[in-house]
Design an enzyme around this catalytic site. Structure first.
Site, short mmCIF file in Angstrom:
data_model
loop_
_atom_site.label_atom_id
_atom_site.label_comp_id
_atom_site.label_asym_id
_atom_site.label_seq_id
_atom_site.Cartn_x
_atom_site.Cartn_y
_atom_site.Cartn_z
N ASP A 103 4.78 -0.61 -3.16
CA ASP A 103 4.66 0.85 -3.04
C ASP A 103 3.42 1.17 -2.20
O ASP A 103 2.33 0.69 -2.48
CB ASP A 103 4.53 1.47 -4.44
CG ASP A 103 4.46 3.00 -4.39
OD1 ASP A 103 5.52 3.63 -4.42
OD2 ASP A 103 3.35 3.53 -4.29
N ASP B 13 8.65 5.37 0.39
CA ASP B 13 7.48 4.48 0.46
C ASP B 13 7.51 3.31 -0.51
O ASP B 13 6.47 2.72 -0.75
CB ASP B 13 6.19 5.30 0.30
CG ASP B 13 5.84 5.55 -1.16
OD1 ASP B 13 6.77 5.64 -1.98
OD2 ASP B 13 4.65 5.65 -1.45
N GLU B 14 8.67 2.98 -1.06
CA GLU B 14 8.68 1.79 -1.90
C GLU B 14 9.98 1.02 -1.82
O GLU B 14 11.03 1.58 -1.44
CB GLU B 14 8.33 2.14 -3.35
CG GLU B 14 9.30 3.05 -4.05
CD GLU B 14 8.78 3.42 -5.44
OE1 GLU B 14 8.03 4.40 -5.54
OE2 GLU B 14 9.14 2.72 -6.40
P1 DGT Z 1 0.43 6.63 -4.92
O1 DGT Z 1 1.69 5.83 -4.79
O2 DGT Z 1 0.16 7.07 -6.31
O3 DGT Z 1 -0.75 5.95 -4.29
O4 DGT Z 1 0.62 7.98 -4.10
P2 DGT Z 1 1.82 8.46 -3.18
O5 DGT Z 1 1.36 9.68 -2.48
O6 DGT Z 1 2.29 7.34 -2.28
O7 DGT Z 1 2.90 8.84 -4.26
P3 DGT Z 1 4.44 8.43 -4.40
O8 DGT Z 1 4.62 6.97 -4.14
O9 DGT Z 1 4.88 8.92 -5.73
O10 DGT Z 1 5.18 9.28 -3.32
C1 DGT Z 1 5.34 8.88 -1.97
C2 DGT Z 1 5.28 10.10 -1.06
O11 DGT Z 1 6.27 11.04 -1.44
C3 DGT Z 1 3.96 10.86 -1.13
O12 DGT Z 1 2.99 10.31 -0.24
C4 DGT Z 1 4.36 12.25 -0.78
C5 DGT Z 1 5.77 12.39 -1.33
N1 DGT Z 1 5.74 13.06 -2.65
C6 DGT Z 1 5.50 12.48 -3.84
N2 DGT Z 1 5.53 13.39 -4.85
C7 DGT Z 1 5.82 14.58 -4.26
C8 DGT Z 1 6.00 15.93 -4.77
O13 DGT Z 1 5.89 16.21 -5.97
N3 DGT Z 1 6.30 16.90 -3.84
C9 DGT Z 1 6.41 16.60 -2.51
N4 DGT Z 1 6.72 17.58 -1.66
N5 DGT Z 1 6.25 15.37 -2.00
C10 DGT Z 1 5.96 14.37 -2.86
CA CA Z 2 3.22 5.47 -3.14
CA CA Z 3 6.56 5.68 -4.33
#
Ligand code: DGT
Ligand code: CA
Ligand code: CA
Length: 358
Positions: free
Chosen positions: A4, A104-105
């Site tokens: 991820d 992203d995963e």
């Molecule tokens: P992490 O994995 O905790 O380091 O952080 P992220 O940002 O990679 O989180 P992840 O893996 O749950 O989600 C991947 C991408 O999907 C994130 O960079 C932006 C998008 N995303 C995640 N959650 C939301 C949301 O609630 N709303 C929107 N619009 N986009 C989201």
């Molecule tokens: Ca992520």
């Molecule tokens: Ca993810």
């Protein structure tokens, strides 16, 4: 293993503009109603220290960051998708079988290439991390386990840039202390109902009577909760071929009913879609078009072939034909146009099917 990417959209923005790296970075979906209406898509870990989270209103994020110099940016989805596609190719190259989940995963089955040896899997995970870092300049977190459920939870344990290995004999101890909402499929509602049964940790759940779980949650969720909490999961890692599609959409220079104007744009979209298809070694069976009209209504048309093909000219021709018919019948002008291919199959399978066909 489950790979991820860390704070994916925000990390990409940091890479694009390294000068923002030491500030809170918040990537936003602006709804356009007022200047700050919309939600946070994601934020870097600096912003998270101030309590900024995905899904939170932008206004609230601004409030939490009011005392620090911070960076708010709009989502640039096409760009993230392009980088995601390249990373997925790196990951796929390191797996016996591969399953992408979201942008992203991905799950990588590496049991054959490691001979089931967790030390070899740990070394491979390090290699994957360095390939992604060197080739794309991004960090990711990886969980390695005997199955998908354990690998996913392991990947979430240490972030960013984490690597967590859970060997078969460690599964029980690893899971037991964690709260039930760490299991995929256990959202707020299920967690609350479990709490009502006195079940807080995965360990509590593992020891809970299966029959009673089934009574409360039904056969399928009940059995899943029982198995997952005991670290049991036989779901295979599998490519999501058939169900998937590749699509692109773009806004026209002017609202129009003219096939010549739409074709200029759709030819380009066909080319982009086709590039992705070739990169992934796939063929398609269906072609769809989508049009967002001047009145913002959305229309679609599609055509399915008897066998799969990977021919760009077939794609272009079919899209043109679908638009020709559609525009002739439409009374409202088109504002945005899109192209989608689906019924995706591996080229080799396509070959096999074609030879059977003729
Ligand atoms: P992490 O994995 O905790 O380091 O952080 P992220 O940002 O990679 O989180 P992840 O893996 O749950 O989600 C991947 C991408 O999907 C994130 O960079 C932006 C998008 N995303 C995640 N959650 C939301 C949301 O609630 N709303 C929107 N619009 N986009 C989201
Ligand atoms: Ca992520
Ligand atoms: Ca993810």
């Amino acid at each position: 293993m489950l790979v991820d990417l860390d704070y994916f959209y925000a990390q990409i923005e940091e890479r694009r503009n390294p000068s923002i790296r030491d500030k809170p970075v918040v990537v936003c979906v602006y709804s356009g109603r007022t200047e700050d209406s919309g939600v946070v898509s994601t934020a870097n870990y600096i912003a998270r220290r101030y309590g900024v989270r995905s899904g939170m209103p932008i206004v609230l994020a601004k409030k939490r960051l009011k005392d620090v110099e911070s960076v708010f940016l709009p989502v640039d989805h096409d760009y993230y998708r392009e980088i995601s596609d390249r990373i997925m190719m790196i990951l796929r190259g390191n797996a016996d079988s591969f399953e992408q989940v979201g942008i992203d995963e991905a799950y990588l089955d590496v049991s054959q290439r490691t001979g089931g040896d967790f030390e070899k899997a740990a070394a491979l995970a390090q290699l994957v991390k360095s390939e992604v870092r060197v080739q794309e300049g991004l960090t990711c977190s990886i969980g390695v386990g005997p199955n998908k459920v354990v690998a996913k939870i392991a990947a979430d344990i240490r972030k960013p840039d984490g690597l967590t290995i859970v060997r078969p004999e460690e599964v029980k101890g690893f899971l037991s202390k964690l709260p039930v909402n760490r299991l995929i499929g256990v959202g707020k509602k299920t967690a609350e109902r479990l709490e009502g049964l006195g079940v807080r940790t995965i360990g509590d759940l593992a020891g809970y009577d299966l029959q009673r779980l089934i009574e409360c949650f039904g056969n399928s969720l009940g059995a899943y909760l029982h198995n997952a909490s005991n670290g049991i999961d036989d779901e295979p890692v599998q490519e999501r071929g058939e169900a998937e599609s590749i699509s692109r959409i773009a806004t026209l220079k002017e609202d129009t009913l003219d096939l010549g104007v739409t074709t200029q744009t759709t030819d380009r979209l066909c080319q982009e879609v086709h590039e992705r298809l070739v990169q992934r070694g796939l063929s398609f069976k269906s072609v769809g078009i989508v049009a967002v009209m001047k009145d913002l209504s959305i229309r679609t048309r599609s055509k399915t072939f008897e066998g799969p093909t990977d021919d760009l000219e077939v794609l272009r021709g079919t899209v043109k034909e679908l638009f020709e018919k559609f525009l002739a019948e439409s009374k409202v002008e088109a504002r945005r146009v899109g192209v989608r291919i689906s019924g995706l199959v591996k080229e080799k399978e396509a070959q096999k099917r074609l030879t059977r066909f003729f």
